[in-house]
Design a protein around this motif. Structure first.
Motif, short mmCIF file in Angstrom:
data_model
loop_
_atom_site.label_atom_id
_atom_site.label_comp_id
_atom_site.label_asym_id
_atom_site.label_seq_id
_atom_site.Cartn_x
_atom_site.Cartn_y
_atom_site.Cartn_z
N ARG A 184 1.78 1.87 4.07
CA ARG A 184 2.02 2.43 2.75
C ARG A 184 2.69 1.41 1.82
N LEU B 41 0.46 11.17 -2.72
CA LEU B 41 -0.66 10.30 -2.38
C LEU B 41 -1.88 10.73 -3.19
N ILE C 99 2.65 7.56 -2.66
CA ILE C 99 2.52 7.64 -1.19
C ILE C 99 3.18 8.91 -0.66
N PHE D 299 -1.35 4.45 6.97
CA PHE D 299 -1.90 5.73 6.52
C PHE D 299 -2.60 6.37 7.71
N ASN D 300 -2.46 7.70 7.84
CA ASN D 300 -3.14 8.38 8.94
C ASN D 300 -4.61 8.61 8.58
N GLU E 153 -6.39 11.23 8.03
CA GLU E 153 -6.60 12.19 6.94
C GLU E 153 -6.35 11.54 5.57
N GLU E 154 -5.36 10.65 5.50
CA GLU E 154 -4.99 10.00 4.24
C GLU E 154 -5.95 8.88 3.84
N LYS E 155 -6.63 8.29 4.81
CA LYS E 155 -7.45 7.10 4.54
C LYS E 155 -8.56 7.36 3.53
N LYS F 66 -8.40 9.45 0.95
CA LYS F 66 -7.73 9.43 -0.35
C LYS F 66 -7.41 8.00 -0.77
N VAL F 67 -6.95 7.20 0.18
CA VAL F 67 -6.61 5.80 -0.11
C VAL F 67 -7.85 5.06 -0.61
#
Length: 187
Positions: free
Chosen positions: A18, A95, A131, A147-148, A150-152, A154-155
């Motif tokens: 992050r 995020l 974040i 980033f986990n 699930e977050e990737k 969105k990233v």
């Protein structure tokens, strides 16, 4: 000429964390425009050049000393602080949220504090990338964690938007870019 400074920490162990969101944005911009970063030892940074429009700087000093490299580039290239954009992670934004501001304080971010101290001013634009706040981890562990899964997704989307914002900044200016990107929900 703009100086785009993305904040992060050097080294493979920090690459997808992050705290390296600023690096990730510049790397995505470089990939889109087929730019290559080169290490400049005396400038303590990895750098890529975009036409005659922007210098992309990734300080290699570790986060808390980022100001050293930024100041060297500001002085070397005679960049007005109005044309310095610092790109960094922000825990006060969720995020998927991006915010561009014309100036401001460090907000507790050690990299920003270093830059403000080295430049003797906080009057320069910045792009904050949300974040979110940690739920069960201490702040240091949180920002230095990747980033986990699930977050990737969105990233990936926010990186596309951030690259588009940098392009708009170069060709439309700061105020118009702020109007476009600060008013939209990114992801």
């Amino acid at each position: 000429m703009w100086l785009f400074c993305g904040l992060g920490n050097p080294g493979e162990e920090y690459k997808e964390t992050r705290h390296n969101f600023g690096f990730l944005v510049l790397e995505a911009f470089a990939e889109r425009h087929k730019l290559k970063f080169n290490f400049y030892k005396e400038m303590e940074s990895e750098v890529a050049f975009y036409k005659d429009k922007a210098i992309l700087v990734k300080p290699q000093t570790y986060m808390n000393l980022s100001g050293r490299a930024v100041k060297k580039w500001v002085l070397k290239e005679r960049i007005s602080l109005n044309n310095l954009l610092v790109i960094y992670d922000d825990m006060d934004l969720p995020l998927g949220k991006l915010k561009i501001l014309p100036k401001g304080g460090a907000g507790g971010h050690k990299g920003m504090l270093s830059i403000i101290e080295c430049l003797g001013s906080s009057d320069f634009p910045r792009m904050k990338l949300g974040i979110g706040k940690p739920e069960d981890k201490d702040v240091v562990s949180y920002v230095l964690s990747p980033f986990n899964e699930e977050e990737k997704e969105k990233v990936k989307k926010i990186l596309e938007v951030a690259v588009a914002a940098l392009e708009d900044l170069l060709y439309k200016g700061l105020l118009k870019t702020m109007t476009i990107y600060n008013s939209q929900a990114v992801v």
